[in-house]
Design an enzyme around this catalytic site. Sequence first.
Site, PDB file in Angstrom:
ATOM      1  N   TYR A 153       0.842  -1.199   0.000  1.00  0.00           N
ATOM      2  CA  TYR A 153       0.000   0.000   0.000  1.00  0.00           C
ATOM      3  C   TYR A 153       0.882   1.256   0.000  1.00  0.00           C
ATOM      4  O   TYR A 153       0.520   2.300  -0.541  1.00  0.00           O
ATOM      5  CB  TYR A 153      -0.976  -0.012   1.177  1.00  0.00           C
ATOM      6  N   LYS A 160      -3.136   8.442   2.917  1.00  0.00           N
ATOM      7  CA  LYS A 160      -4.368   8.269   3.720  1.00  0.00           C
ATOM      8  C   LYS A 160      -4.167   8.791   5.152  1.00  0.00           C
ATOM      9  O   LYS A 160      -5.124   9.281   5.761  1.00  0.00           O
ATOM     10  CB  LYS A 160      -4.819   6.805   3.723  1.00  0.00           C
TER      11      LYS A 160
HETATM   12  C1  1JT Z   1      -5.588   3.553  -4.843  1.00  0.00           C
HETATM   13  C2  1JT Z   1      -5.503   2.281  -5.406  1.00  0.00           C
HETATM   14  C3  1JT Z   1      -6.162   3.719  -3.593  1.00  0.00           C
HETATM   15  C4  1JT Z   1      -5.975   1.202  -4.726  1.00  0.00           C
HETATM   16  C5  1JT Z   1      -6.540   1.375  -3.469  1.00  0.00           C
HETATM   17  C6  1JT Z   1      -6.640   2.629  -2.905  1.00  0.00           C
HETATM   18  N1  1JT Z   1      -7.226   2.493  -1.695  1.00  0.00           N
HETATM   19  C7  1JT Z   1      -7.489   1.193  -1.493  1.00  0.00           C
HETATM   20  N2  1JT Z   1      -7.076   0.518  -2.556  1.00  0.00           N
HETATM   21  C8  1JT Z   1      -7.181  -0.920  -2.722  1.00  0.00           C
HETATM   22  C9  1JT Z   1      -5.944  -1.578  -2.165  1.00  0.00           C
HETATM   23  C10 1JT Z   1      -4.715  -1.347  -2.738  1.00  0.00           C
HETATM   24  C11 1JT Z   1      -3.577  -1.977  -2.237  1.00  0.00           C
HETATM   25  C12 1JT Z   1      -3.689  -2.820  -1.163  1.00  0.00           C
HETATM   26  C13 1JT Z   1      -4.930  -3.045  -0.605  1.00  0.00           C
HETATM   27  C14 1JT Z   1      -6.055  -2.418  -1.112  1.00  0.00           C
HETATM   28  C15 1JT Z   1      -4.895   2.054  -6.740  1.00  0.00           C
HETATM   29  C16 1JT Z   1      -4.700   3.328  -7.541  1.00  0.00           C
HETATM   30  C17 1JT Z   1      -4.178   4.411  -6.687  1.00  0.00           C
HETATM   31  C18 1JT Z   1      -5.117   4.751  -5.556  1.00  0.00           C
HETATM   32  O1  1JT Z   1      -2.526  -3.390  -0.701  1.00  0.00           O
HETATM   33  C19 1JT Z   1      -2.595  -4.651  -0.170  1.00  0.00           C
HETATM   34  C20 1JT Z   1      -2.238  -1.742  -2.858  1.00  0.00           C
END
Ligand code: 1JT
Length: 253
Positions: A153, A160
Amino acid sequence: MLENKVGMIFGVANKRSIAWACAEACREHGAELAFTYQGERLERNITRLTKDMENTLVVPCDVTNQSEVDAAFEAVDKKYGRLDFLIHSIAFAPREALEGEFLDTSRDAFLTALEISAYSLPQLALSAKPLMKDGGSIVTMSYYGAEKVVQNYNVMGVAKSALESSTRYLANDLGKDNIRVNAISAGPIKTLSARGVKDMSTFLTHIEERSPLKRNVTAREVGNTALFLVSDLSSAITGETIYVDCGFNIMGI
Ligand code: 1JT
């Protein structure tokens, strides 16, 4: 519950978007809604989704373009003359920043992620304030990676954190105008943004096994919480981050 209220929804990319689930929940409770989209590519999706909704407004709004932001709020002012709530469901980071180590995050990726995913909240709140003449409610979307390390993440977690902190500072500034500002920390959902995230399926299975409710959240459950936060039912809640994650965040070992 939202009769005679006007809301602005940022971040609908398609029908699976969290922003769209928020819009459906608010619409079912009588709100009038204005939608913004980022880039011409997404205009058709939002136009199709809203074609049977009455009294909607669809305007372009790339938050990195201040003149588009100004024009979007002017359009809302012109059509409705007021604004009661705003749902912010916008985030971006370059793909390469969401894999490997946080240590390798480039300056460019860091600034882009923070600008689009965090700065956009105070930016939009500033434009919303003069339209929220009878008070209002602003809701944004966060994720657990803001406070605990979630592999991959990375810079989004840092963004965030800034977003959740911005929620508190904005709540303090805007409280005197009866404008509330809250964040929802949603469990992972398979949306367009989540697509292509490495190991997303493993990740969702982990939540099914470990969360108290033994399942993942639906976009609609996040939408229903947004509905609560923009309604008068939550009139004494501001500056909070509310978890909508099937209880996952409370668990230790
Ligand atoms: C973005 C993306 C913001 C994916 C996101 C996000 N907030 C939650 N997610 C889903 C997510 C992403 C990752 C994760 C777990 C959930 C992608 C485009 C940019 C903004 O890691 C285990 C990486």
